[in-house]
Structure formats: C-alpha cells, structure tokens
Scaffold this motif. Structure first.
Motif, PDB file in Angstrom:
ATOM      1  N   ALA A  24       0.832  -1.204   0.000  1.00 15.92           N
ATOM      2  CA  ALA A  24       0.000   0.000   0.000  1.00 15.92           C
ATOM      3  C   ALA A  24       0.865   1.253   0.000  1.00 15.92           C
ATOM      4  CB  ALA A  24      -0.915   0.003   1.215  1.00 15.92           C
ATOM      5  N   TYR A  25       0.473   2.224  -0.834  1.00 20.93           N
ATOM      6  CA  TYR A  25       1.186   3.492  -0.921  1.00 20.93           C
ATOM      7  C   TYR A  25       0.206   4.635  -0.717  1.00 20.93           C
ATOM      8  CZ  TYR A  25       5.232   1.044  -2.821  1.00 20.93           C
ATOM      9  OH  TYR A  25       6.306   0.192  -2.983  1.00 20.93           O
ATOM     10  N   GLY A  26       0.628   5.624   0.075  1.00 22.57           N
ATOM     11  CA  GLY A  26      -0.163   6.827   0.241  1.00 22.57           C
ATOM     12  C   GLY A  26      -0.066   7.725  -0.972  1.00 22.57           C
ATOM     13  N   TRP A  74      -8.004   1.662   3.233  1.00 21.70           N
ATOM     14  CA  TRP A  74      -8.571   2.641   4.142  1.00 21.70           C
ATOM     15  C   TRP A  74      -7.503   3.307   5.004  1.00 21.70           C
ATOM     16  CZ3 TRP A  74      -9.969   2.020   9.681  1.00 21.70           C
ATOM     17  CH2 TRP A  74     -10.656   3.142  10.151  1.00 21.70           C
ATOM     18  N   GLY A  75      -7.492   4.630   4.988  1.00 21.66           N
ATOM     19  CA  GLY A  75      -6.572   5.390   5.807  1.00 21.66           C
ATOM     20  C   GLY A  75      -5.150   5.427   5.310  1.00 21.66           C
ATOM     21  N   SER A 122     -13.244   0.712   1.315  1.00 17.04           N
ATOM     22  CA  SER A 122     -13.720   2.050   1.014  1.00 17.04           C
ATOM     23  C   SER A 122     -13.722   2.908   2.266  1.00 17.04           C
ATOM     24  CB  SER A 122     -15.125   1.970   0.421  1.00 17.04           C
ATOM     25  OG  SER A 122     -16.000   1.351   1.316  1.00 17.04           O
ATOM     26  N   ARG A 123     -14.413   4.053   2.190  1.00 22.96           N
ATOM     27  CA  ARG A 123     -14.610   4.991   3.286  1.00 22.96           C
ATOM     28  C   ARG A 123     -13.340   5.729   3.672  1.00 22.96           C
ATOM     29  NH1 ARG A 123     -16.678   1.439   8.054  1.00 22.96           N
ATOM     30  NH2 ARG A 123     -14.735   0.417   7.445  1.00 22.96           N
ATOM     31  N   ASP A 124     -12.318   5.694   2.839  1.00 26.43           N
ATOM     32  CA  ASP A 124     -11.097   6.394   3.207  1.00 26.43           C
ATOM     33  C   ASP A 124     -11.065   7.806   2.643  1.00 26.43           C
ATOM     34  OD1 ASP A 124      -8.714   5.304   0.685  1.00 26.43           O
ATOM     35  OD2 ASP A 124     -10.811   5.856   0.548  1.00 26.43           O
ATOM     36  N   GLY A 125     -12.014   8.155   1.780  1.00 24.18           N
ATOM     37  CA  GLY A 125     -12.067   9.499   1.229  1.00 24.18           C
ATOM     38  C   GLY A 125     -11.116   9.734   0.087  1.00 24.18           C
TER      39      GLY A 125
END
Length: 257
Positions: A190-192, A236-237, A252-255
């Motif tokens: 995972a990468y931001g 998420w996040g 989902s729900r991470d915006g």
C-alpha cells in the motif's frame, strides 16, 4: 479539405526532428505578457518555443510543428483549453501542462480528467513552470534499457511506452503509464498519495487530488468494473495497493477512492 488542425506528415516530421535535438514546447495563452514571460524562460532553458493566442491557432501550430509538450491556458477565447487538449490528444499523444487562473478545485480536476499531465495555478513562478516542464519531458522519454513486464493480464513495454490488457492496447497518458508501471513494479504494497506523488510525479509537494484523479482514470482503463476495482484497490486510511490476484475486497470509506 484538410482541417487546419489536422496533423500533417510534414508536421509529424518536424516534431520528430525537434525531438532529436531541443524539445519543442507550444505555449498557448491569450495574455501576451504571460506568454512572453513563459516563452522567454523556456527559451533560456534551451527549448524551442512556439506560441499561440487561442485554441484554433494552437491546433494550427501543432499541425505544422508537432510539439513535445504543450503549456496550455485553461481559459481561452472561443475554444477553451479543455477542448484544445481533447483535440490534440485525439491526433497523437502529447504531454500537457495546464495553466489556470482559477482557484476552484473543480477546474483543476477537469483539466486532469481530460488528460493533462500537470497543472500550474496563476500567478505562478516561471522558474517553477520550467522545472515542471523538465520533469514531464524527462518522464516522457523512453527508457530502452527497461524490460517489458506483465501482471494480471497487463503488459508494459517501458521502452516503447506501450501498455496492453489481454493483448489490447491501452490509450494511457504519460502519467497514467508511469502510475501503472509503478503499481506493477510494487505489487501487494500500500502506498499513500504522498508516496505516489513523489515516486510518479517526482514532487515532494502538490495537490494530492492529482493522484486521486489519475487513479480513477487508470481504473477506468484497466479494471473490468471500475466501480468495483479489484486490481488497484483502496486501502482505508493509507492510499492504494495493486493486487495482481484481484483478491481482497475494496476497502472504502477512506475518502481517497
């Protein structure tokens, strides 16, 4: 009769000759002062610079001498920058840096949605613009030493800057190609968005919505169902993860989806 913006053989040949030496940059802005300043800085940086003051003139100039990159104002009289970008991309791939005097995020995202590789908001530093031009052109150059690689039905040839899915060629912009290449090289992690901005765009700062829009555009081209992405998953996040197996639900729900 041939349209004035149709890419001619002479125009394509001129563009190829320019690419062999100094890169050719087409500056499209109806403000003569801005155009003069931008052209001056680019000229001193060693680029061949063409200028057009409106959309039809830009298409005509591009047909005569196909550019290596276009610096394109969003707000143009008659034909706006979005339409100019669409028509240019309809003829051949070309990197585009969009200029906008608006602070509205929706306008910046519109430019990215039609395939702009980067954007600069007015007022801007001409030196910063030159750096962005250099960054985009550097990433647009092929890397012959890089081997082709495949994953999840996707195959990328970095030297030819060609991507296919299940054998069918994908029409990717410069940044979309680089983003997909990064994901394929780093599966399962995972990468931001900040990480992706640095790795793919080469910037330590910038509007992170740029990454969000490009991920959305890339999903539309590589996912079987972009509304339920299985390959480029949202974490998420955190940000995004490329999952070659397509396993694991979309978090989902991470915006940032």
């Amino acid at each position: 009769m041939q349209q004035p913006y149709e890419l001619t053989e002479a125009g394509a040949e001129a563009g190829a000759q320019a690419t062999a030496g100094a890169a050719r940059v087409l500056v499209v802005d109806d403000d003569p002062t801005v155009a003069e300043i931008v052209a001056g800085y680019l000229d001193r940086a060693g680029y061949l610079v063409d200028h057009a003051g409106d959309g039809p003139a830009a298409l005509t100039r591009a047909a005569a001498h196909w550019p290596d990159l276009v610096v394109l104002d969003l707000m143009l009289p008659g034909m706006d920058g979005l339409e100019v970008c669409r028509r240019l991309r309809g003829h051949a791939p070309v990197p585009v840096i969009m200029l906008t005097a608006r602070g509205d995020e929706d306008d910046r995202i519109l430019g990215l949605e039609v395939g702009a590789d980067d954007y600069v908001t007015k007022p801007f530093s001409p030196r910063e613009l030159v750096l962005r031009v250099e960054s985009v052109l550097r990433r647009s150059r092929p890397a012959p030493a890089d081997r082709s690689f495949s994953s999840a039905g996707l195959t990328l040839d970095p030297g030819a800057r060609r991507a296919t899915k299940d054998g069918a060629e994908l029409a990717l912009t410069l940044r979309e190609f680089d983003l997909l290449a990064f994901f394929l090289r780093h599966p399962g992690r995972a990468y931001g968005r900040e990480d992706l901005m640095r790795a793919v765009w080469g910037w330590d700062f910038g509007d992170l919505s740029t990454v969000t829009v490009h991920v959305r555009r890339l999903r539309a081209k590589v996912e079987d169902d972009p509304a339920r992405p299985r390959l480029i998953q949202t974490v998420w996040g955190v940000g995004y993860r490329f999952e070659p197996s397509g396993q694991g639900g979309q978090e989902s729900r991470d915006g940032v989806a």
